[in-house]
Design a protein around this motif. Sequence first.
Motif, short mmCIF file in Angstrom:
data_model
loop_
_atom_site.label_atom_id
_atom_site.label_comp_id
_atom_site.label_asym_id
_atom_site.label_seq_id
_atom_site.Cartn_x
_atom_site.Cartn_y
_atom_site.Cartn_z
N VAL A 34 31.78 31.92 46.58
CA VAL A 34 30.42 32.22 46.16
C VAL A 34 29.88 33.34 47.03
N TYR A 35 29.54 34.44 46.39
CA TYR A 35 28.96 35.60 47.08
C TYR A 35 27.45 35.53 46.92
N VAL A 36 26.73 35.34 48.02
CA VAL A 36 25.27 35.29 48.00
C VAL A 36 24.77 36.66 48.44
N ARG A 57 34.95 43.25 44.73
CA ARG A 57 35.25 41.83 44.52
C ARG A 57 35.99 41.61 43.20
N ALA A 58 35.66 42.39 42.18
CA ALA A 58 36.33 42.24 40.87
C ALA A 58 37.82 42.58 40.97
N VAL A 65 31.88 33.96 42.26
CA VAL A 65 30.60 33.64 41.64
C VAL A 65 29.55 34.34 42.48
N THR A 66 28.71 35.16 41.84
CA THR A 66 27.68 35.89 42.58
C THR A 66 26.31 35.27 42.31
N LYS A 81 28.32 23.87 45.33
CA LYS A 81 29.10 22.66 45.05
C LYS A 81 29.92 22.24 46.26
N GLN A 82 30.34 20.99 46.23
CA GLN A 82 31.19 20.45 47.28
C GLN A 82 32.46 21.31 47.42
N ASP A 83 32.80 21.65 48.65
CA ASP A 83 34.01 22.41 49.00
C ASP A 83 34.00 23.87 48.55
N ASP A 84 32.81 24.40 48.21
CA ASP A 84 32.68 25.84 47.97
C ASP A 84 32.89 26.61 49.27
#
Length: 176
Positions: A34-36, A57-58, A65-66, A81-84
Amino acid sequence: MVRGKLVFITGGVRSGKSNFAEQYLMNEQALRNVYVASGVATDKEMEQRIEYHQRDRASYPVEWVTIEQSRHFEQLTAVIKQDDGILWDCVTTWLANELYVSNMEQVEKRLFETIDRLLEKVKVMVIVSNEVLDEHLSIYESVVRYQQWIGRIHQRLVINADEAYEMEYGLGHQWK
């Protein structure tokens, strides 16, 4: 429940922080990457930087997931989510977004509470920030205030981090 690993990466502009952070997170093999993103495209240069990072990233063999989160970092807890695995890029941009519209004591408190809550869920959280404290203190009060806040936040992040890196010329030096 095992606490997730916290990794802090800092360095100057264009020092290779984001690439290093992306590679680090992908090696952790989290459930999702997950990219914030804290950046807001306010001018052409920022638009180009955002597009560059998206293209970069692509090109990786894993899906990202951005999440665009320029302010209100605490809202992330609902979507992680758990374990992200989280890569947050970057603290300095987020702080600039928050600085003039929020009570900074409350923002800082919520930030570290949110990081603690996220570390209860995630496998790893990689936080990127720019090193802006190598320069002399500014003559402008607002810039000095920013430098003081980012300095405090950086110190606390490093204290809480399992690992801390400084990037220079594309090379990472592990301080912790």
